[in-house]
Enzyme design. Structure first.
Site, mmCIF file in Angstrom:
data_model
loop_
_atom_site.group_PDB
_atom_site.id
_atom_site.type_symbol
_atom_site.label_atom_id
_atom_site.label_comp_id
_atom_site.label_asym_id
_atom_site.label_seq_id
_atom_site.Cartn_x
_atom_site.Cartn_y
_atom_site.Cartn_z
ATOM 1 N N THR A 181 47.152 46.442 -2.333
ATOM 2 C CA THR A 181 46.664 45.056 -2.352
ATOM 3 C C THR A 181 45.564 44.816 -1.325
ATOM 4 O OG1 THR A 181 47.365 42.808 -1.797
ATOM 5 C CG2 THR A 181 48.650 44.562 -0.846
ATOM 6 N N ASP A 182 44.733 43.798 -1.589
ATOM 7 C CA ASP A 182 43.703 43.420 -0.612
ATOM 8 C C ASP A 182 44.315 42.855 0.668
ATOM 9 O OD1 ASP A 182 44.556 40.954 -1.621
ATOM 10 O OD2 ASP A 182 42.577 40.286 -2.259
ATOM 11 N N GLU A 183 45.599 42.428 0.602
ATOM 12 C CA GLU A 183 46.206 41.782 1.778
ATOM 13 C C GLU A 183 46.348 42.731 2.961
ATOM 14 O OE1 GLU A 183 49.446 39.134 1.313
ATOM 15 O OE2 GLU A 183 48.737 38.419 -0.615
ATOM 16 N N TYR B 99 55.043 41.215 4.258
ATOM 17 C CA TYR B 99 54.723 41.869 2.978
ATOM 18 C C TYR B 99 53.495 42.762 3.133
ATOM 19 C CZ TYR B 99 52.237 42.411 -1.449
ATOM 20 O OH TYR B 99 51.516 42.941 -2.502
ATOM 21 N N LYS C 8 53.058 46.888 2.800
ATOM 22 C CA LYS C 8 52.140 47.559 1.856
ATOM 23 C C LYS C 8 51.172 48.467 2.624
ATOM 24 C CE LYS C 8 51.764 47.182 -2.055
ATOM 25 N NZ LYS C 8 52.416 47.852 -3.227
ATOM 26 N N ASP D 85 52.176 24.189 5.804
ATOM 27 C CA ASP D 85 51.510 25.454 5.501
ATOM 28 C C ASP D 85 52.460 26.649 5.626
ATOM 29 O OD1 ASP D 85 49.399 26.996 4.743
ATOM 30 O OD2 ASP D 85 48.129 26.533 6.475
HETATM 31 P P1 NAD Z 1 56.588 41.825 -9.288
HETATM 32 O O1 NAD Z 1 57.300 41.249 -8.106
HETATM 33 O O2 NAD Z 1 56.306 40.950 -10.449
HETATM 34 O O3 NAD Z 1 57.431 43.070 -9.842
HETATM 35 C C1 NAD Z 1 57.986 44.037 -9.021
HETATM 36 C C2 NAD Z 1 58.841 44.962 -9.892
HETATM 37 O O4 NAD Z 1 59.333 46.026 -9.052
HETATM 38 C C3 NAD Z 1 60.060 44.279 -10.509
HETATM 39 O O5 NAD Z 1 60.216 44.690 -11.842
HETATM 40 C C4 NAD Z 1 61.219 44.770 -9.658
HETATM 41 O O6 NAD Z 1 62.457 44.808 -10.342
HETATM 42 C C5 NAD Z 1 60.730 46.164 -9.271
HETATM 43 N N1 NAD Z 1 61.347 46.645 -8.029
HETATM 44 C C6 NAD Z 1 61.446 45.977 -6.846
HETATM 45 N N2 NAD Z 1 62.073 46.745 -5.939
HETATM 46 C C7 NAD Z 1 62.356 47.915 -6.550
HETATM 47 C C8 NAD Z 1 62.985 49.117 -6.129
HETATM 48 N N3 NAD Z 1 63.474 49.257 -4.888
HETATM 49 N N4 NAD Z 1 63.090 50.140 -7.010
HETATM 50 C C9 NAD Z 1 62.614 50.006 -8.287
HETATM 51 N N5 NAD Z 1 62.035 48.890 -8.736
HETATM 52 C C10 NAD Z 1 61.903 47.859 -7.881
HETATM 53 O O7 NAD Z 1 55.275 42.503 -8.734
HETATM 54 P P2 NAD Z 1 53.741 42.330 -9.159
HETATM 55 O O8 NAD Z 1 53.232 41.057 -8.659
HETATM 56 O O9 NAD Z 1 53.596 42.689 -10.579
HETATM 57 O O10 NAD Z 1 53.092 43.501 -8.265
HETATM 58 C C11 NAD Z 1 53.182 44.870 -8.667
HETATM 59 C C12 NAD Z 1 52.500 45.742 -7.631
HETATM 60 O O11 NAD Z 1 51.131 45.357 -7.519
HETATM 61 C C13 NAD Z 1 53.078 45.611 -6.222
HETATM 62 O O12 NAD Z 1 53.056 46.882 -5.617
HETATM 63 C C14 NAD Z 1 52.131 44.658 -5.511
HETATM 64 O O13 NAD Z 1 52.102 44.913 -4.129
HETATM 65 C C15 NAD Z 1 50.823 45.043 -6.169
HETATM 66 N N6 NAD Z 1 49.809 43.973 -6.226
HETATM 67 C C16 NAD Z 1 50.138 42.745 -6.724
HETATM 68 C C17 NAD Z 1 49.158 41.759 -6.827
HETATM 69 C C18 NAD Z 1 49.453 40.387 -7.404
HETATM 70 O O14 NAD Z 1 48.587 39.530 -7.381
HETATM 71 N N7 NAD Z 1 50.642 40.142 -7.941
HETATM 72 C C19 NAD Z 1 47.857 42.032 -6.386
HETATM 73 C C20 NAD Z 1 47.560 43.295 -5.857
HETATM 74 C C21 NAD Z 1 48.551 44.264 -5.796
HETATM 75 O O1 DAU Z 2 45.934 39.290 -2.826
HETATM 76 C C1 DAU Z 2 46.871 40.059 -3.519
HETATM 77 C C2 DAU Z 2 48.233 39.462 -3.327
HETATM 78 O O2 DAU Z 2 48.243 38.242 -4.040
HETATM 79 C C3 DAU Z 2 49.372 40.359 -3.770
HETATM 80 O O3 DAU Z 2 49.396 41.504 -2.971
HETATM 81 C C4 DAU Z 2 50.719 39.643 -3.671
HETATM 82 O O4 DAU Z 2 51.737 40.447 -4.213
HETATM 83 C C5 DAU Z 2 50.626 38.344 -4.435
HETATM 84 O O5 DAU Z 2 51.827 37.618 -4.251
HETATM 85 C C6 DAU Z 2 49.440 37.508 -3.973
HETATM 86 O O6 DAU Z 2 49.629 37.013 -2.629
HETATM 87 P P1 DAU Z 2 49.217 35.510 -2.205
HETATM 88 O O7 DAU Z 2 50.036 35.133 -1.044
HETATM 89 O O8 DAU Z 2 47.759 35.361 -2.118
HETATM 90 O O9 DAU Z 2 49.692 34.768 -3.563
HETATM 91 P P2 DAU Z 2 50.512 33.426 -3.814
HETATM 92 O O10 DAU Z 2 50.467 33.186 -5.288
HETATM 93 O O11 DAU Z 2 51.830 33.399 -3.135
HETATM 94 O O12 DAU Z 2 49.578 32.338 -3.111
HETATM 95 C C7 DAU Z 2 48.218 32.183 -3.485
HETATM 96 C C8 DAU Z 2 47.628 31.091 -2.603
HETATM 97 O O13 DAU Z 2 48.234 29.834 -2.967
HETATM 98 C C9 DAU Z 2 47.919 31.281 -1.126
HETATM 99 O O14 DAU Z 2 46.808 30.827 -0.373
HETATM 100 C C10 DAU Z 2 49.118 30.386 -0.864
HETATM 101 C C11 DAU Z 2 48.918 29.243 -1.854
HETATM 102 N N1 DAU Z 2 50.151 28.617 -2.378
HETATM 103 C C12 DAU Z 2 51.097 29.425 -2.920
HETATM 104 C C13 DAU Z 2 52.260 28.899 -3.434
HETATM 105 C C14 DAU Z 2 53.331 29.787 -4.016
HETATM 106 C C15 DAU Z 2 50.296 27.236 -2.367
HETATM 107 O O15 DAU Z 2 49.405 26.497 -1.899
HETATM 108 N N2 DAU Z 2 51.449 26.714 -2.878
HETATM 109 C C16 DAU Z 2 52.443 27.471 -3.392
HETATM 110 O O16 DAU Z 2 53.503 26.911 -3.803
#
Ligand code: NAD
Ligand code: DAU
Length: 340
Positions: A122-124, A147, A151, A269
């Site tokens: 992730t970019d985070e 988190y 990562k 926040d």
């Molecule tokens: P998600 O939370 O929707 O899904 C996570 C999945 O992993 C679930 O199916 C869960 O059951 C499984 N899991 C969790 N712990 C486990 C374990 N110990 N063993 C086996 N399976 C397990 O996640 P997502 O948002 O789809 O993200 C997927 C990947 O992409 C992550 O690695 C996340 O860091 C990365 N990522 C997410 C985003 C985003 O915006 N969501 C952006 C960049 C990178």
């Molecule tokens: O940037 C990649 C990441 O994006 C992934 O690695 C993470 O898995 C994914 O959860 C996501 O992280 P963020 O923290 O950026 O996503 P989130 O959807 O939780 O929040 C997006 C923005 O919105 C952030 O600035 C917080 C804000 N927010 C979020 C929630 C849930 C709100 O203002 N209100 C909310 O209720």
């Protein structure tokens, strides 16, 4: 080709399983622990597909991982605890899965001599930006949430295994995804489903934090490109080149749903809230000829349409344990929230 997907029942990985099974004749093995975020419904249509196999297990479980790796050529590792807010409440599961689990996978992949380990990150891990600049692949890692730190730790374990033991691996770092099957704890699906239910939309802080949004099918296409043409040892940034302020995202959702902005509620926040993310994706464009194809406006329309058509899916997800989570996370904050 045999591909192991970890965390295949989650948001991005389930989209990726759809993407691969629809385009290739590969065999897909999905190892997933089915945590609160893992939903077998996301892949229900493939249950009887001979090219798809589900294994219920944790990536920290050596036996389950060895079983899942039998005959596998390549692995795309998605499984993770993925929500920043949950990591602030309790970091332990993040260390367990994202750090310890990744090391178990790396050791097992090394022993199995698999020919590619794609680590989905992730970019985070880069931390937070000011108004200018973008993250490049050489930006120093400076994670700010538990988190993001977990990562970043997993990225470094992948790097160390590649350098020390020669595991052929590639790291991808993507920006914020949105699209079908996203768990409604994340900003976009939470705002869409709350608006559909005429519930308040909790915006953190001043709502001016910026994220770089990418539609999940663009992320899948980028991972497809990396899986087939990525250069071993490289790290690739992936992003949608669509920076938006949170408040603008929320207002656009309300406009598309024809709902009133009076649903917006500014709440306390997130602690340590990163101000801005923005990805420089020149490297993947130049080296692998991948670019995002879905504009934010189009992607958001498609996503809203999906949540409208799949009300049963999100209503089920938002029942049960989710209600306790929501109350704990938002109850007090919404009660003390401010209207625009
Ligand atoms: P998600 O939370 O929707 O899904 C996570 C999945 O992993 C679930 O199916 C869960 O059951 C499984 N899991 C969790 N712990 C486990 C374990 N110990 N063993 C086996 N399976 C397990 O996640 P997502 O948002 O789809 O993200 C997927 C990947 O992409 C992550 O690695 C996340 O860091 C990365 N990522 C997410 C985003 C985003 O915006 N969501 C952006 C960049 C990178
Ligand atoms: O940037 C990649 C990441 O994006 C992934 O690695 C993470 O898995 C994914 O959860 C996501 O992280 P963020 O923290 O950026 O996503 P989130 O959807 O939780 O929040 C997006 C923005 O919105 C952030 O600035 C917080 C804000 N927010 C979020 C929630 C849930 C709100 O203002 N209100 C909310 O209720």
């Amino acid at each position: 080709m045999h591909i192991l997907i970890t965390g295949g029942c989650g948001f991005i990985a389930s989209n990726f399983v759809h993407y691969l099974l629809e385009r290739y004749d590969y065999r897909i093995i999905n190892l997933d622990a089915l945590t609160y975020a893992g939903n077998p419904e996301n892949l229900r249509e493939f249950e009887n597909n001979p090219r798809y196999k589900f294994i219920h297990g944790r990536i920290e479980d050596v036996k389950a991982v060895k079983k899942a790796l039998r005959g596998v050529d390549r692995i795309v590792h998605f499984a993770a605890e993925s929500h920043v807010d949950r990591s602030i409440t309790n970091a332990q599961p993040f260390i367990q899965t994202n750090v310890a689990g990744t090391q178990v996978l790396l050791d097992a992949c090394r022993q199995a001599k698999i020919d590619r380990f794609i680590h989905v990150s992730t970019d985070e891990v880069y931390g937070s930006l000011g108004d200018k600049d973008r993250f490049t692949e050489t930006t120093p890692l400076a994670p700010n949430s538990p988190y993001a730190a977990s990562k970043a730790a997993s990225d470094l374990l992948v790097r160390a295994t590649a350098k020390t033991h020669g595991l052929p691996s590639i790291i991808t770092r993507c920006s914020n995804n949105y699209g079908p099957y996203q768990f409604p704890e994340k900003l976009i699906p939470l705002m869409i489903t709350n608006a559909l239910e005429d519930k308040p939309l909790p915006v953190y802080g001043d709502g001016l934090n910026v994220r770089d949004w990418i539609h999940v099918t663009d992320h899948c296409a980028a991972l497809d490109t990396v899986l087939h043409r990525g250069i071993v040892g490289e790290t690739y940034n992936i992003g949608g080149e669509s920076e938006r302020k949170n408040i603008d995202v929320v207002k656009t959702i309300l406009r598309l749903l024809e709902k009133s902005e009076s649903l917006i509620t500014f709440v306390d926040d997130r602690p340590g809230h990163d101000r801005r993310y923005a990805m420089d994706i020149k490297k993947i464009k130049r080296q692998l000829k991948w670019s995002p194809a879905v504009t934010f406006e189009k992607g958001l329309e498609l996503t809203i349409d999906w949540y409208r058509r799949n009300e049963k899916w999100w209503r089920r997800v938002k029942s049960g344990r989710y209600r306790q989570y929501y109350q704990k996370m938002y109850g007090q904050r919404l009660a003390e929230g401010k209207k625009p």
